[in-house]
Design a protein around this motif. Structure first.
Motif, PDB file in Angstrom:
ATOM      1  N   ASP A  47       0.837  -1.213   0.000  1.00 23.59           N
ATOM      2  CA  ASP A  47       0.000   0.000   0.000  1.00 23.59           C
ATOM      3  C   ASP A  47       0.869   1.258   0.000  1.00 23.59           C
ATOM      4  OD1 ASP A  47      -2.284  -1.511  -0.029  1.00 23.59           O
ATOM      5  OD2 ASP A  47      -2.631  -1.389   2.135  1.00 23.59           O
ATOM      6  N   GLY A  48       1.956   1.230   0.748  1.00 24.04           N
ATOM      7  CA  GLY A  48       2.862   2.375   0.770  1.00 24.04           C
ATOM      8  C   GLY A  48       3.512   2.592  -0.575  1.00 24.04           C
ATOM      9  N   GLU A  94       1.091   4.238  -3.095  1.00 26.75           N
ATOM     10  CA  GLU A  94       0.951   5.684  -2.905  1.00 26.75           C
ATOM     11  C   GLU A  94       2.007   6.454  -3.704  1.00 26.75           C
ATOM     12  OE1 GLU A  94      -1.270   7.843  -1.352  1.00 26.75           O
ATOM     13  OE2 GLU A  94      -2.417   5.974  -1.544  1.00 26.75           O
ATOM     14  N   HIS A  95       3.168   5.861  -3.869  1.00 35.30           N
ATOM     15  CA  HIS A  95       4.243   6.530  -4.612  1.00 35.30           C
ATOM     16  C   HIS A  95       4.113   6.359  -6.119  1.00 35.30           C
ATOM     17  CE1 HIS A  95       6.955   7.886  -1.372  1.00 35.30           C
ATOM     18  NE2 HIS A  95       6.518   6.832  -0.707  1.00 35.30           N
ATOM     19  N   LYS A 154       1.240   5.455  -8.005  1.00 34.53           N
ATOM     20  CA  LYS A 154      -0.115   5.400  -8.571  1.00 34.53           C
ATOM     21  C   LYS A 154      -0.308   6.265  -9.809  1.00 34.53           C
ATOM     22  CE  LYS A 154      -1.827   8.667  -5.079  1.00 34.53           C
ATOM     23  NZ  LYS A 154      -2.729   8.810  -3.906  1.00 34.53           N
TER      24      LYS A 154
END
Length: 214
Positions: A74-75, A78-79, A81
């Motif tokens: 998920d982290g 975020e970078h 996407k």
């Protein structure tokens, strides 16, 4: 597809490329073998500029497989996407990070076969890493190289594999290390898909392409 150029023409072409830019560099930003591998994997169906924009902050906090695993999928999303196919690419990056951490002591292997066992890593990605990081004269054939190779007759072939083999077989050994970078840059900025910029081309007089632009 143009017929294959002879040795003398190809030697002259790469002599000119070398004189124009002796040390061509790939445009993907990276700080080590792992970040290069990730950047190349993320660049499939995306631009280098788009990947660089997404990875500048990412690689400051996750520049090893272990740190990437700590960041989590998920982290990572975020970078990245803003990059096409980011969900599948994130899954692949996490899987390859785990394999590198568990099976290779966190190091990127320097063999094509080992690299190609990693999720999301095909022959082209493996060849880019081998060339750019390990300085092996591997030829990573992308759409630019495929087009330039066939249009100019430098490396003619109907498949990526035959173009890769033509580069290895026909380009003089002294130019092999940087051959794919010269061809990529030529295809990206001069020998573009539509309306190639033949008037600005270093090798126009040697190129057999019949539909040259003014």
């Amino acid at each position: 597809m143009a017929s294959q150029l002879d040795y003398h023409a190809i030697h002259e072409i790469f002599t000119r490329f070398h004189a124009s830019e002796p040390e061509p560099k790939g445009e993907l930003e990276h700080v080590n073998a792992f970040t290069l591998l990730v950047a190349v994997a993320l660049s499939a169906q995306a631009t280098d500029a788009g990947v660089n924009k997404a990875t500048r902050a990412l690689f400051k906090i996750a520049d090893t497989p272990e740190k990437m695993l700590a960041l989590g999928e998920d982290g990572l999303i975020e970078h990245i996407k803003t990059i096409g196919l980011f969900r599948q690419k994130a899954k692949n990056v996490m899987k390859l990070s785990r394999i590198l951490a568990e099976d290779y002591e966190g190091q990127v292997p320097s063999s094509r076969a080992a690299l190609m066992t990693l999720p999301g890593v095909g022959r082209k990605t493996a060849n880019v890493v081998l060339n750019m990081w390990f300085h092996f004269p591997a030829q990573a054939v992308d759409t630019h190289i495929f087009r330039v190779g066939n249009r100019t007759g430098i490396a003619a072939g109907k498949t990526v594999e035959t173009v890769e083999r033509a580069i290895e077989d026909n380009i003089p050994v002294e130019f092999q290390q940087h051959a794919h970078h010269w061809l990529i840059l030529h295809g990206r900025y001069i020998c573009v898909a539509r309306k190639p910029k033949c008037g600005a081309c270093l090798i126009r007089d040697l190129c057999p392409y019949e539909e040259k632009t003014l």
